[in-house]
Write a protein that holds these residues in place. Sequence first.
Motif, short mmCIF file in Angstrom:
data_model
loop_
_atom_site.label_atom_id
_atom_site.label_comp_id
_atom_site.label_asym_id
_atom_site.label_seq_id
_atom_site.Cartn_x
_atom_site.Cartn_y
_atom_site.Cartn_z
N ARG A 44 36.80 46.39 32.04
CA ARG A 44 36.90 45.34 31.02
C ARG A 44 36.98 45.94 29.60
O ARG A 44 37.78 45.51 28.78
N GLN A 45 36.14 46.95 29.36
CA GLN A 45 36.14 47.59 28.04
C GLN A 45 37.47 48.30 27.77
O GLN A 45 38.00 48.26 26.66
N ALA A 74 40.02 48.17 40.29
CA ALA A 74 40.36 46.84 40.78
C ALA A 74 40.55 45.86 39.63
O ALA A 74 41.51 45.07 39.61
N PHE A 75 39.64 45.89 38.67
CA PHE A 75 39.72 44.98 37.52
C PHE A 75 41.02 45.20 36.75
O PHE A 75 41.73 44.25 36.41
N ILE A 76 41.34 46.47 36.49
CA ILE A 76 42.53 46.78 35.69
C ILE A 76 43.81 46.49 36.47
O ILE A 76 44.76 45.89 35.94
N GLN A 77 43.85 46.89 37.75
CA GLN A 77 45.06 46.69 38.54
C GLN A 77 45.36 45.20 38.72
O GLN A 77 46.52 44.78 38.66
N LYS A 78 44.32 44.41 38.91
CA LYS A 78 44.51 42.97 39.11
C LYS A 78 45.14 42.33 37.88
O LYS A 78 45.97 41.41 38.00
N ARG A 79 44.80 42.81 36.70
CA ARG A 79 45.26 42.19 35.46
C ARG A 79 46.54 42.78 34.90
O ARG A 79 47.20 42.16 34.07
N THR A 80 46.90 43.98 35.35
CA THR A 80 48.09 44.63 34.80
C THR A 80 49.16 44.92 35.85
O THR A 80 50.30 45.23 35.49
#
Length: 296
Positions: A44-45, A74-80
């Motif tokens: 997130r950061q 997972a957080f980054i891949q899901k959003r980008t």
Amino acid sequence: MGDFKLIQLSNHTYYFAARSNIGVYEENGDVILIDSGSDKEAGRQVMKFVKQQKWEIKLIINTHSNADHIGGNAFIQKRTECRIAATDLETPFINHPFFEPSFLNGGYPHKRLQNKFLLAAPSKVTDIIPDSGPVPDTPLEALSLPGHFLQMIGVQTPDSILFTADALIPEEIVNKYHIFYLYDICRHLETLSMLKEREAVQFVPSHGDPVSNITEMADANVAKILEIIGQISNICTKPVTAEELLEHLCIHYGLELNGNQYVLLLSTIRAYLAYMLDEKMVEILYNRGRMEWKTR
């Protein structure tokens, strides 16, 4: 995450200073991350900083599959919808992170081991890359750094900044904790020797500040490994199990372990014993359902 900050190292190379450092290579607004941090909050950061800079994350290169290096995947891949690159042996642990606590525990991990420090959220490796040489479709170079884990790599940018993953531990951390996780002692020692001959403007360990000369850090790592080998030899003058050996070492170094630390260090002690057995420093004895180790 209060100390999470982006630090520029050269024209195109940066890193996020965090519990596990995250490398950043940026060119024309396109970003390649080197690891993704310890957890979802790290991801997130990273996303927050990248958005502020109006950059776009295209690729994450995972140096290896330990949870504190893939935690933001997972957080980054899901959003980008970014690609993720990793070596062949590390890939299954990134796609299926449950392998890590299972591997460390030597069997099904009880629920107390199923936490973010050992178990990251699953993400999808899209690019399996060689452990040395050019990283395909990037200006970056992979450097084989075996020893800490199955097929760990370092990554060097065209700016001559080398991210060394967990191959090097700063001396102050070595002297505070003494025993740090290793998978293969022999290959780790070879990696440390090789890194001392490697040229780079700066070396960025995953835990600690960048340095321009790694000789002292590498020597401190080697010295501590040899010290522990000596301690094991002394303890094993009488037959002991791996668990008893870890107990002796914890008493000697004044270490108190939680569940995560226990499985990490017990696995490390077994790696030391495997190395010492291969080097004919110890022998194995099987006695009434116990596997014991004794100095030759």
